[in-house]
Design an enzyme around this catalytic site. Sequence first.
Site, PDB file in Angstrom:
ATOM      1  N   CYS A   1       0.817  -1.210   0.000  1.00 22.10           N
ATOM      2  CA  CYS A   1       0.000   0.000   0.000  1.00 22.10           C
ATOM      3  C   CYS A   1       0.855   1.266   0.000  1.00 22.10           C
ATOM      4  O   CYS A   1       2.018   1.248   0.392  1.00 22.10           O
ATOM      5  CB  CYS A   1      -0.934   0.000   1.215  1.00 22.10           C
ATOM      6  SG  CYS A   1      -2.297   1.189   1.083  1.00 22.10           S
TER       7      CYS A   1
ATOM      8  N   ASP B   1      -5.791  -2.894  11.987  1.00 17.66           N
ATOM      9  CA  ASP B   1      -4.621  -2.031  12.094  1.00 17.66           C
ATOM     10  C   ASP B   1      -4.515  -1.528  13.530  1.00 17.66           C
ATOM     11  O   ASP B   1      -5.481  -1.556  14.288  1.00 17.66           O
ATOM     12  CB  ASP B   1      -4.759  -0.847  11.125  1.00 17.66           C
ATOM     13  CG  ASP B   1      -3.429  -0.176  10.817  1.00 17.66           C
ATOM     14  OD1 ASP B   1      -2.392  -0.593  11.369  1.00 17.66           O
ATOM     15  OD2 ASP B   1      -3.426   0.776  10.003  1.00 17.66           O
TER      16      ASP B   1
END
Length: 223
Positions: free
Chosen positions: A6, A135
């Site tokens: 990412c 996360d």
Amino acid sequence: MHVKFCGFTQLSDIQTAAKLGADAVGLVFYPPSPRAVTLEQAQALSAAVPAFVSVVALVVNMPKDELVKLAETVPFDIIQFHGDETPEQCRQLAAVVNKRWIKALRINAEADTPESVRAQIAQFADSGASSILLDAYHPAAYGGTGQRFDWSLVPKDSALPIVLAGGLDAKNVAATSDLPIYGVDVSGGIEVDKGKKDPAKMRAFMKAVKRDRWQNDTVTDVI
């Protein structure tokens, strides 16, 4: 194990990720992020992504009209809602642009438990999410901090496939093979600077995850 890289801003990094066999690449559409890209940049980056590699658009509390413009301008496959979006808001926004979606949950190790995480995942599953991303919580940021996620909070029997993020790199990612997860997501752990990837780190990360594919160490022409 599936791998998402990412936070791309460089065309050469996208090309390297594809050659290394990344399953998905993420583009950040959140202006405060140092990894954010413009629509024009995203058009060029997504054009370099080959078939069978997913393009993920990371958005943070993006208004509907901006999401519609994004979908009309950039050919992406999946929305990653990374802000404060509720399950119903995710469902409605994704339906407007007819895209599959995943939700990032920022998990607070001091307040959450595997049971509370499981309950949150179930809510997004009921609203149509394709997967959930776990996360680490940070009070001042929506992600990309490099903080390690507490793996003990990964629930078993999740209602959705789990993608693990938060502080992953080539040195620790192999240990995630024992966790009940579907994939891993990395940004800072493969960078030389924010938004600029390190080909050697990308290669080492892929080798640590895709051990069977790299058994003969044949993918050597990309760095």
